[in-house]
Design an enzyme around this catalytic site. Structure first.
Site, PDB file in Angstrom:
ATOM      1  N   GLU A  79       0.874  -1.186   0.000  1.00  0.00           N
ATOM      2  CA  GLU A  79       0.000   0.000   0.000  1.00  0.00           C
ATOM      3  C   GLU A  79       0.908   1.232   0.000  1.00  0.00           C
ATOM      4  OE1 GLU A  79      -1.449   0.817   3.940  1.00  0.00           O
ATOM      5  OE2 GLU A  79      -3.179   1.976   3.207  1.00  0.00           O
TER       6      GLU A  79
ATOM      7  N   ASN B 185      -6.898   6.457  -1.424  1.00  0.00           N
ATOM      8  CA  ASN B 185      -5.809   5.524  -1.161  1.00  0.00           C
ATOM      9  C   ASN B 185      -6.068   4.361  -2.116  1.00  0.00           C
ATOM     10  OD1 ASN B 185      -3.993   3.678  -0.207  1.00  0.00           O
ATOM     11  ND2 ASN B 185      -4.407   4.069   1.977  1.00  0.00           N
TER      12      ASN B 185
ATOM     13  N   ASN C 195       0.344  -0.895   5.479  1.00  0.00           N
ATOM     14  CA  ASN C 195       1.279  -0.185   6.352  1.00  0.00           C
ATOM     15  C   ASN C 195       0.664  -0.302   7.746  1.00  0.00           C
ATOM     16  OD1 ASN C 195       3.192   2.096   4.668  1.00  0.00           O
ATOM     17  ND2 ASN C 195       1.468   1.252   3.556  1.00  0.00           N
TER      18      ASN C 195
ATOM     19  N   CYS D 102      -4.922  -2.819   2.965  1.00  0.00           N
ATOM     20  CA  CYS D 102      -4.628  -2.679   4.394  1.00  0.00           C
ATOM     21  C   CYS D 102      -5.788  -2.951   5.347  1.00  0.00           C
ATOM     22  CB  CYS D 102      -4.016  -1.310   4.641  1.00  0.00           C
ATOM     23  SG  CYS D 102      -3.035  -1.322   6.120  1.00  0.00           S
TER      24      CYS D 102
ATOM     25  N   LYS E 286      -9.461   2.340  -1.681  1.00  0.00           N
ATOM     26  CA  LYS E 286      -9.632   1.783  -0.337  1.00  0.00           C
ATOM     27  C   LYS E 286     -10.965   2.219   0.285  1.00  0.00           C
ATOM     28  CE  LYS E 286      -7.038   1.488   4.035  1.00  0.00           C
ATOM     29  NZ  LYS E 286      -5.755   1.933   4.656  1.00  0.00           N
TER      30      LYS E 286
ATOM     31  N   GLU F  61      -5.850   8.876   7.808  1.00  0.00           N
ATOM     32  CA  GLU F  61      -6.293   8.558   6.439  1.00  0.00           C
ATOM     33  C   GLU F  61      -7.634   9.216   6.127  1.00  0.00           C
ATOM     34  OE1 GLU F  61      -4.660   4.070   6.674  1.00  0.00           O
ATOM     35  OE2 GLU F  61      -5.574   4.608   4.771  1.00  0.00           O
TER      36      GLU F  61
HETATM   37  N1  ING Z   1      -3.158   0.578   8.709  1.00  0.00           N
HETATM   38  C1  ING Z   1      -3.545  -0.250   9.753  1.00  0.00           C
HETATM   39  C2  ING Z   1      -4.261  -1.520   9.374  1.00  0.00           C
HETATM   40  O1  ING Z   1      -5.438  -1.615   9.316  1.00  0.00           O
HETATM   41  C3  ING Z   1      -4.306  -0.476  11.998  1.00  0.00           C
HETATM   42  C4  ING Z   1      -4.296   0.468  10.834  1.00  0.00           C
HETATM   43  C5  ING Z   1      -3.105  -0.876  12.587  1.00  0.00           C
HETATM   44  C6  ING Z   1      -5.506  -0.996  12.446  1.00  0.00           C
HETATM   45  C7  ING Z   1      -3.109  -1.779  13.657  1.00  0.00           C
HETATM   46  C8  ING Z   1      -5.543  -1.886  13.517  1.00  0.00           C
HETATM   47  C9  ING Z   1      -4.342  -2.280  14.128  1.00  0.00           C
HETATM   48  O2  ING Z   1      -3.528  -2.494   9.216  1.00  0.00           O
HETATM   49  C10 ING Z   1      -3.809   0.975   7.579  1.00  0.00           C
HETATM   50  N2  ING Z   1      -3.132   1.746   6.721  1.00  0.00           N
HETATM   51  O3  ING Z   1      -4.961   0.658   7.357  1.00  0.00           O
END
Ligand code: ING
Length: 303
Positions: free
Chosen positions: A46, A109, A196, A171, A126, A145
């Site tokens: 991503e 995104n 990410n 993601c 996204k 985001e």
């Molecule tokens: N990043 C993360 C994801 O969904 C996140 C946000 C991180 C959610 C850790 C929950 C736990 O993997 C993105 N860019 O969506």
């Protein structure tokens, strides 16, 4: 046997000031290594062209615009498309999209799917944007985001290509069961995505210490419950102070992890995916036509 040799081309950190040209050189090296190891299709992360900028609340319009692609391929990414076409390797690439639609600027995104002849088959935007639209007090790293992007307006399409049916997501989408189901109902046998994933997202240590587990759980469940291959590729490592998990995965329709990255740097993992494996589950345990009862599921699509 229908087989597709797939690579997850994981990226380590991308610095805030790293140029497109520098990043594209890294993507080319990953593409060439994947090709050298027999890959016919490569899944990049991503937002694979820039640092994960939604960790900051940026207000300088020039700096923000600098993270977006007004065209893909564009002048600095064309060389990647040309090399992939020369090597006859298809790919998925995540990027920040700046689109002019209806006389207005929209930002998404996004990710594109390119086949082995170099044709851009389609785009995905996204749908599930995690985090917040405005900076949260008390956090050093933000997750904005919803500030930078609009939710995707293209749904979850799938494309018939490379001898199979491929769907895309990005993601956070991988955490929502609806994502996989909508594509599996359209016949997807392989769902590919980049991510990410910082290890401090909730700020609650008990949960954040399970970030890697939840990543694997979400991908394995999505694969098994929809009898589809899942390829998930990380942008990983300590990126501008944020710890992004690695653990790029290739998951079989059985839910088994057949390949996983072991570093948080630029790394290629490859697997020869047996596309008929999905068919077995679709004829038995997950024969949607025989077993699903949509009348019982209506609540899922209501607000
Ligand atoms: N990043 C993360 C994801 O969904 C996140 C946000 C991180 C959610 C850790 C929950 C736990 O993997 C993105 N860019 O969506």
């Amino acid at each position: 046997k229908r087989r597709l040799v797939v690579a997850a081309a994981q990226l380590g950190p991308i610095g805030r000031s790293e140029s497109r040209a520098q990043v594209v050189r890294r993507l080319l090296a990953l593409l060439r290594e994947a090709h050298g190891r027999g890959a016919e299709f490569v899944v990049f992360p991503e937002l694979a062209l820039t640092t994960f900028f939604p960790r900051w609340h940026l207000t300088d319009p020039d700096e923000v615009n600098g993270f977006f692609e007004a065209a893909i391929p564009g002048p600095e990414t064309q060389v990647l498309f040309d090399e992939a076409q020369r090597l006859a390797v298809g790919f998925y690439l995540g990027y920040a999209e700046r689109a002019e639609e209806g006389g207005a600027i929209h930002r998404y995104n996004s990710a594109i799917l390119v086949d082995r002849s170099g044709t851009v088959l389609g785009k995905y935007r996204k749908v599930h944007l995690p985090g917040h639209a405005a900076p949260q007090p008390g956090r050093d790293a933000q997750h904005l985001e919803k500030f930078y992007f609009e939710p995707g307006n293209l749904g979850f399409p799938v494309w018939r290509t490379m001898g199979t049916v491929i769907g895309m997501c990005i993601c956070n989408d991988r955490r929502w069961p609806e994502t996989y189901r909508v594509m599996a109902l359209q016949g997807a046998e392989m769902i590919v995505l980049g991510y990410n994933t910082p290890d401090d997202h909730t700020g609650v240590f008990e949960f954040d210490s399970l970030t890697g587990f939840h990543h694997q759980l979400a991908c394995q469940a999505g694969a098994y419950q929809n009898s589809t291959w899942v390829v998930a590729t990380a942008k990983a490592g300590l990126e501008e102070g944020s710890r992004l998990i690695g653990q790029s995965l290739i998951v079989a329709p059985s839910g088994q992890i057949v390949a996983m990255s072991t570093s948080t740097d630029d790394e290629v993992i490859v697997h020869g995916c047996d596309l008929d494996m999905a068919a077995i589950y679709r004829r038995t345990i997950f024969d949607f036509a025989r077993h699903r009862e949509p009348e019982a599921y209506r609540l899922i699509v209501e607000r």
